[in-house]
Scaffold this motif. Structure first.
Motif, PDB file in Angstrom:
ATOM      1  N   PHE A   1      37.874  53.542  82.466  1.00  0.00           N
ATOM      2  CA  PHE A   1      39.162  54.098  82.893  1.00  0.00           C
ATOM      3  C   PHE A   1      39.191  54.414  84.398  1.00  0.00           C
ATOM      4  O   PHE A   1      39.964  55.256  84.833  1.00  0.00           O
ATOM      5  CB  PHE A   1      39.463  55.365  82.100  1.00  0.00           C
ATOM      6  N   SER A   2      38.374  53.710  85.153  1.00  0.00           N
ATOM      7  CA  SER A   2      38.257  54.012  86.584  1.00  0.00           C
ATOM      8  C   SER A   2      39.575  53.826  87.339  1.00  0.00           C
ATOM      9  O   SER A   2      39.814  54.490  88.351  1.00  0.00           O
ATOM     10  CB  SER A   2      37.171  53.142  87.217  1.00  0.00           C
ATOM     11  N   ARG A   3      40.432  52.944  86.858  1.00  0.00           N
ATOM     12  CA  ARG A   3      41.682  52.673  87.567  1.00  0.00           C
ATOM     13  C   ARG A   3      42.912  53.238  86.867  1.00  0.00           C
ATOM     14  O   ARG A   3      44.013  53.175  87.421  1.00  0.00           O
ATOM     15  CB  ARG A   3      41.860  51.164  87.746  1.00  0.00           C
ATOM     16  N   SER A   4      42.725  53.771  85.679  1.00  0.00           N
ATOM     17  CA  SER A   4      43.900  54.204  84.911  1.00  0.00           C
ATOM     18  C   SER A   4      43.986  55.701  84.699  1.00  0.00           C
ATOM     19  O   SER A   4      45.037  56.202  84.293  1.00  0.00           O
ATOM     20  CB  SER A   4      43.906  53.501  83.542  1.00  0.00           C
ATOM     21  N   VAL A   5      42.903  56.440  84.955  1.00  0.00           N
ATOM     22  CA  VAL A   5      42.919  57.893  84.768  1.00  0.00           C
ATOM     23  C   VAL A   5      42.596  58.566  86.096  1.00  0.00           C
ATOM     24  O   VAL A   5      41.582  58.263  86.725  1.00  0.00           O
ATOM     25  CB  VAL A   5      41.898  58.330  83.691  1.00  0.00           C
ATOM     26  N   GLU A   6      43.473  59.472  86.499  1.00  0.00           N
ATOM     27  CA  GLU A   6      43.265  60.210  87.748  1.00  0.00           C
ATOM     28  C   GLU A   6      42.023  61.087  87.642  1.00  0.00           C
ATOM     29  O   GLU A   6      41.756  61.680  86.606  1.00  0.00           O
ATOM     30  CB  GLU A   6      44.492  61.096  88.020  1.00  0.00           C
TER      31      GLU A   6
ATOM     32  N   ILE B   1      38.885  60.413  87.320  1.00  0.00           N
ATOM     33  CA  ILE B   1      38.096  60.052  86.140  1.00  0.00           C
ATOM     34  C   ILE B   1      36.642  60.493  86.253  1.00  0.00           C
ATOM     35  O   ILE B   1      36.017  60.852  85.250  1.00  0.00           O
ATOM     36  CB  ILE B   1      38.173  58.531  85.869  1.00  0.00           C
TER      37      ILE B   1
ATOM     38  N   THR C   1      52.802  63.417  78.731  1.00  0.00           N
ATOM     39  CA  THR C   1      52.597  62.331  79.684  1.00  0.00           C
ATOM     40  C   THR C   1      51.138  62.131  80.061  1.00  0.00           C
ATOM     41  O   THR C   1      50.712  61.011  80.342  1.00  0.00           O
ATOM     42  CB  THR C   1      53.424  62.581  80.961  1.00  0.00           C
ATOM     43  N   GLU C   2      50.349  63.212  80.064  1.00  0.00           N
ATOM     44  CA  GLU C   2      48.962  63.138  80.523  1.00  0.00           C
ATOM     45  C   GLU C   2      47.956  63.011  79.378  1.00  0.00           C
ATOM     46  O   GLU C   2      46.950  62.322  79.496  1.00  0.00           O
ATOM     47  CB  GLU C   2      48.608  64.371  81.355  1.00  0.00           C
TER      48      GLU C   2
ATOM     49  N   LEU D   1      46.393  59.345  77.230  1.00  0.00           N
ATOM     50  CA  LEU D   1      45.279  58.566  77.767  1.00  0.00           C
ATOM     51  C   LEU D   1      43.987  59.369  77.758  1.00  0.00           C
ATOM     52  O   LEU D   1      42.900  58.818  77.532  1.00  0.00           O
ATOM     53  CB  LEU D   1      45.605  58.104  79.185  1.00  0.00           C
TER      54      LEU D   1
END
Length: 399
Positions: free
Chosen positions: A118-123, A125, A308-309, A312
């Motif tokens: 999830f390196s690119r999809s979760v703030e 991470i 929203t958060e 994921l």
């Protein structure tokens, strides 16, 4: 939301009253009703704070909340660790402690996997993975420590604890069902009755683990005095180290007060084992402090933010637990452990000592209650260190 709340941020007495009432209600519901036990007290406390803030009864920010973070939360760490005598843990847990460490490796692997996937999809991470590694090896106090160390955005940390508790609750229900499945018993084997309970021992007798114990005024005074002393000493040391300009990794180890809370408490128990053993009420005081924290975690969280958060983050937590389960049961079977041991080792990692002991009680495994609890306490000791290591490694890999 603060401007329109029924109770103003400066109304400290009213806010303290509602926070304590919400924590007490969560504990009462958990211990009084079966559905409350399944939902779990921490989740109920979090939902209480969420309800109070989202209905505009209390503000989302107040000096009262800062007091809990600055004083109550740090004090909970030594209070919960005063019974952590490393020598006793190694002596009384037997081979279950070895399986706990294998399970902890699964948690670490899960944290690294989640960080990379999830390196690119979760703030944030790396911080999320580090925090959840600490939580899924130790418990709430390790979650708190790593939140303070990594300092992720508030919306992320609030949604994360919601996701954490929901996934953990579902996982515990899954593991509770395994001993009743024929295929699981055949695949992983079962401990003989003599290793689960002594002759004539019943689940009702095992409930003694949770019953009220006498606590005197001197006990309370001594517990709080020692906790305050350790927290103050650790804070002064961390401030001095931070000001000295010392480099890494000593700055991380000695300059972080949350790591020092754990280290100094464990050293205190090693130096004064008889005094620590005779401390009564430390678990109760520390646990209640943690419940206050859970109420506050729900306060700044908006329902819209969770929607929203959290989805994921639910997947992140589920992936970490799935890897933990695969490693625990895979290596457990390889090294000859049995189903009951795998279940307790995994829950001690993911859910902490209270949940692991509760599972041993609910499944009528009296002889495993104390070992299950002690390995969970050991998770308190190592969880923050493991979480920091995973988070820092991911920061280096991803940046």
């Amino acid at each position: 939301m603060s401007e329109t709340a029924l109770i103003l941020p400066q109304d400290s007495l009213s806010l303290w009253t509602l926070i304590v009432l919400a924590a007490a209600a969560a504990i009462w519901l958990e211990q009084s009703y079966r559905w409350g036990t399944r939902v779990s007290g921490p989740v109920l406390a979090l939902l209480g704070g969420l309800l109070l803030s989202n209905t505009h009864v209390i503000p989302t920010r107040s000096p009262v909340y800062d007091t809990v973070w600055d004083y109550v939360v740090p004090l909970s760490i030594p209070l919960l660790l005063f019974k952590c005598d490393i020598r006793k843990i190694w002596k009384e847990t037997g081979r279950l402690l070895g399986l706990f460490h294998l399970s902890a490796l699964g948690t670490i692997a899960g944290g690294l996997a989640a960080g990379l996937v999830f390196s690119r999809s979760v703030e944030s991470i790396a911080a999320v993975s580090g925090i959840m590694t600490a939580s899924y090896i130790g418990g709430s106090i390790n979650f708190l420590a790593c939140v303070s160390i990594f300092r992720p955005p508030e919306n992320i940390s609030n949604a994360l604890i919601v996701a954490d508790n929901l996934v953990m609750a579902m996982y515990i229900l899954v593991l509770l069902a395994l001993p009743g499945l024929t295929w699981a018993m055949r695949a992983f084997g079962s401990l003989p009755e003599t290793e689960l309970r002594e002759e004539g021992q019943t689940g009702e007798q095992a409930q003694d683990f949770w019953r009220a114990r006498p606590v005197s005024l001197l006990d309370i005074a001594r517990n709080l005095a020692l906790a305050f002393f350790i927290v103050t000493l650790a804070t002064k040391i961390s401030q001095a180290v931070a000001a000295s300009g010392i480099g890494e990794p000593l700055l991380t180890l000695l300059g972080n007060r949350f790591l020092l809370y754990t280290t100094l408490t464990v050293l205190f128990v090693l130096a004064f084992p008889r005094l620590s053993e005779n401390l009564r009420g430390t678990q109760e005081l520390g646990t209640f402090a943690i419940y206050l924290f859970f109420v506050l975690i729900g306060v700044p969280a908006s329902v819209r933010g969770i929607l929203t958060e959290a989805p994921l983050l639910l997947v992140v937590c589920a992936l970490m637990i799935a890897v933990n389960m695969a490693v625990t049961f895979g290596l457990g079977r390889l090294f000859g452990f049995k189903l009951q041991e795998m279940i307790l080792a995994s829950i001690a990692n993911i859910g902490g000592p209270m949940n692991s002991a509760a599972v041993a009680i609910s499944r009528n495994w009296p002889r495993l209650i104390i070992p299950a609890f002690l390995i969970g306490v050991w998770g308190y000791v190592i969880g923050t260190y493991c979480g920091v290591a995973v988070g820092r490694l991911l920061e280096a890999l991803l940046h």
